[in-house]
Design a protein around this motif. Structure first.
Motif, PDB file in Angstrom:
ATOM      1  N   THR A 114       1.900  -3.878 -10.262  1.00  0.00           N
ATOM      2  CA  THR A 114       1.704  -5.324 -10.457  1.00  0.00           C
ATOM      3  C   THR A 114       0.890  -5.609 -11.728  1.00  0.00           C
ATOM      4  O   THR A 114       0.724  -6.773 -12.106  1.00  0.00           O
ATOM      5  CB  THR A 114       0.965  -5.965  -9.259  1.00  0.00           C
ATOM      6  OG1 THR A 114      -0.324  -5.368  -9.146  1.00  0.00           O
ATOM      7  CG2 THR A 114       1.729  -5.780  -7.966  1.00  0.00           C
ATOM      8  N   GLU A 153       0.342 -10.355   2.769  1.00  0.00           N
ATOM      9  CA  GLU A 153       0.176 -10.695   1.352  1.00  0.00           C
ATOM     10  C   GLU A 153       0.399  -9.516   0.408  1.00  0.00           C
ATOM     11  O   GLU A 153       1.108  -9.624  -0.595  1.00  0.00           O
ATOM     12  CB  GLU A 153      -1.206 -11.308   1.117  1.00  0.00           C
ATOM     13  CG  GLU A 153      -1.303 -11.903  -0.270  1.00  0.00           C
ATOM     14  CD  GLU A 153      -2.631 -12.599  -0.508  1.00  0.00           C
ATOM     15  OE1 GLU A 153      -3.429 -12.761   0.426  1.00  0.00           O
ATOM     16  OE2 GLU A 153      -2.855 -12.981  -1.678  1.00  0.00           O
ATOM     17  N   ILE A 154      -0.200  -8.387   0.722  1.00  0.00           N
ATOM     18  CA  ILE A 154      -0.083  -7.219  -0.168  1.00  0.00           C
ATOM     19  C   ILE A 154       1.383  -6.763  -0.270  1.00  0.00           C
ATOM     20  O   ILE A 154       1.811  -6.227  -1.301  1.00  0.00           O
ATOM     21  CB  ILE A 154      -1.030  -6.069   0.303  1.00  0.00           C
ATOM     22  CG1 ILE A 154      -0.964  -4.837  -0.606  1.00  0.00           C
ATOM     23  CG2 ILE A 154      -0.732  -5.623   1.706  1.00  0.00           C
ATOM     24  CD1 ILE A 154      -1.698  -4.981  -1.878  1.00  0.00           C
ATOM     25  N   MET A 209       2.914  -8.997  -2.823  1.00  0.00           N
ATOM     26  CA  MET A 209       2.425  -8.639  -4.160  1.00  0.00           C
ATOM     27  C   MET A 209       3.137  -7.396  -4.688  1.00  0.00           C
ATOM     28  O   MET A 209       3.758  -7.416  -5.752  1.00  0.00           O
ATOM     29  CB  MET A 209       0.905  -8.376  -4.128  1.00  0.00           C
ATOM     30  CG  MET A 209       0.046  -9.608  -3.984  1.00  0.00           C
ATOM     31  SD  MET A 209       0.437 -10.872  -5.194  1.00  0.00           S
ATOM     32  CE  MET A 209       0.043 -10.024  -6.719  1.00  0.00           C
ATOM     33  N   THR A 210       3.033  -6.311  -3.941  1.00  0.00           N
ATOM     34  CA  THR A 210       3.604  -5.043  -4.455  1.00  0.00           C
ATOM     35  C   THR A 210       5.126  -5.084  -4.451  1.00  0.00           C
ATOM     36  O   THR A 210       5.775  -4.748  -5.456  1.00  0.00           O
ATOM     37  CB  THR A 210       3.098  -3.853  -3.605  1.00  0.00           C
ATOM     38  OG1 THR A 210       1.719  -3.648  -3.921  1.00  0.00           O
ATOM     39  CG2 THR A 210       3.874  -2.581  -3.897  1.00  0.00           C
ATOM     40  N   ILE A 245       6.352  -9.003  -6.447  1.00  0.00           N
ATOM     41  CA  ILE A 245       5.805  -9.186  -7.806  1.00  0.00           C
ATOM     42  C   ILE A 245       5.854  -7.874  -8.590  1.00  0.00           C
ATOM     43  O   ILE A 245       6.207  -7.854  -9.776  1.00  0.00           O
ATOM     44  CB  ILE A 245       4.358  -9.747  -7.764  1.00  0.00           C
ATOM     45  CG1 ILE A 245       4.306 -11.066  -6.994  1.00  0.00           C
ATOM     46  CG2 ILE A 245       3.787  -9.908  -9.178  1.00  0.00           C
ATOM     47  CD1 ILE A 245       5.121 -12.194  -7.591  1.00  0.00           C
TER      48      ILE A 245
END
Ligand code: NAD
Ligand code: DAU
Length: 338
Positions: free
Chosen positions: A62, A96-97, A100-101, A104
């Motif tokens: 990210t 959430e993580i 993200m990973t 994103i």
């Protein structure tokens, strides 16, 4: 000679892939980027340091600036994205993580591919993007045409990444492929997943938690067969195509646990039925006929051969398990740099 960028190579499937390809292709060069999250284990890839066609870099997919710098330095030809948050239970507790990973992070890699140019971007996806199948319809299988219908934050993040990959192909002409594989097992799998969890707990006579009734079905494939498929798709697969990879080995979870316990000479009394996973997918089953017909891929391990070899590997690798249990595996990279 080509330069390969392998993300997530300290994890289960990526490390097995690196062991395979660094030996098979001595004239290619492999750069592994891994954030070494809790699931990344430098011990999985430490022996590769000896190889002249391989390099490890710690970093996060990210981190756009870092990723771009690496592309600029290394001039990658091929990018294979294994990096992900991969455990469904964690995604239910902390989505959430995963966004993200898995989303994103994929977008950062795709942008770098557009900016610097590559000959192939390959996305390691999963059969979970198709949702689940009913238990009473063994005739139904996931094909590449099955609509995306995800259940967990994990599978939703993986499906989102797949859509982005195909969008970058259509919009920017990026030469991409995607593989969607079923449940892997084999060496170096983090003992949060059903098979290594069962083996490592049974070794210490600890209870084995089986979710719900244990009747949920997964289609198991040895990690080596998955990686042979990935390699074939990356080298010979058609740009813009999605390929399913499956093990032709559907088993209910309870039967997996009982098989392992029997093989280890342990009692079924260790089995404890616990609360079901939220949104628990009932059954996965993959049709791999496209990759079999077009690229000549076939799985080589029967489940029985593969699971026996895998159990033996864990029994012979108790130091590897102990390092995870004590947490010392998380210091392995720092120690290696001294
Ligand atoms: P894993 O959890 O064992 O490994 C993931 C690796 O990615 C770890 O080394 C971790 O440190 C790294 N990582 C995580 N976040 C990162 C980030 N932001 N930047 C850089 N590195 C990061 O997972 P796995 O089981 O090896 O799965 C690999 C890929 O295969 C994943 O994309 C997963 O979705 C997919 N997949 C897994 C299976 C399976 O049965 N395990 C089946 C089909 C597809
Ligand atoms: O199908 C591919 C997917 O397989 C990958 O995309 C995922 O990254 C990978 O983690 C795996 O997902 P699953 O959720 O199927 O794997 P897991 O090992 O977590 O669970 C397998 C089955 O066993 C599932 O039905 C839940 C059940 N289970 C799992 C654990 C950890 C239990 O009954 N008890 C457990 O303790």
């Amino acid at each position: 000679m080509k330069t390969y960028f392998i993300t997530g190579g300290a994890g289960f499937i990526g490390s097995n892939y690196l062991h395979y390809v660094t030996s098979k292709y001595p004239n290619d060069y492999f750069v592994c980027l891994d954030a070494l999250t809790y699931a990344g284990n430098y011990n999985n890839i430490r022996p590769l340091d000896e190889k002249g066609n391989y390099k490890f870099v710690q970093g996060n997919i990210t981190d756009r600036q870092f990723v771009n710098q690496l592309f600029e330095q290394e001039k990658f030809d091929v990018v294979i994205n294994f990096a992900a948050e991969s455990h469904v239970d964690n995604s239910i507790k902390n989505p959430e993580i995963f966004l993200m990973t898995n989303i994103i992070g994929t977008e950062v890699l795709l942008d770098a591919c557009v900016k610097y140019g590559i000959t192939r971007y390959h996305q390691i996806s999963t059969d979970e993007v198709y949702g689940d199948l009913p238990l009473d319809r063994p005739d139904l299988l996931f094909t590449e045409e099955t609509p995306l219908k995800t259940s967990s934050p994990y599978s939703t993040s993986k499906a989102s990444a797949d859509l982005l990959v195909m969008a970058y192909h259509r919009t920017y002409g990026l030469p991409v492929t995607i593989s969607r594989c079923s449940n892997n097992y084999g060496p170096f799998q983090f003992p949060e997943k059903l098979i290594p969890l069962t083996i490592s707990r049974a070794l210490n006579d600890e209870v084995i938690p089986v979710y719900g009734t244990g009747q949920n079905v997964r289609d198991w494939i040895h990690v080596h067969d998955h990686n042979v498929g990935v390699d074939l798709i990356v080298r010979n697969g058609k740009v813009g195509e999605i390929y399913n990879l499956g093990g032709h080995s559907e088993r209910p979870n309870l039967s997996i646990v009982k098989t392992i316990l029997a093989q280890m000479g342990k009692s079924d009394d260790l089995i404890t039925f616990v609360e079901d996973r939220k949104g628990h997918d009932l059954r996965y089953a993959i049709a791999s006929s496209k990759v079999e017909k077009e690229l000549g891929w076939n799985r080589t391990y029967t489940f029985e051969e593969g699971i026996n070899k895998t159990i033996k590997w864990y029994l012979d690798s108790q130091d590897w398990i102990d390092d995870i249990k004590s947490g010392s595996y998380q210091k392995a990279y720092k120690i290696s740099k001294r």
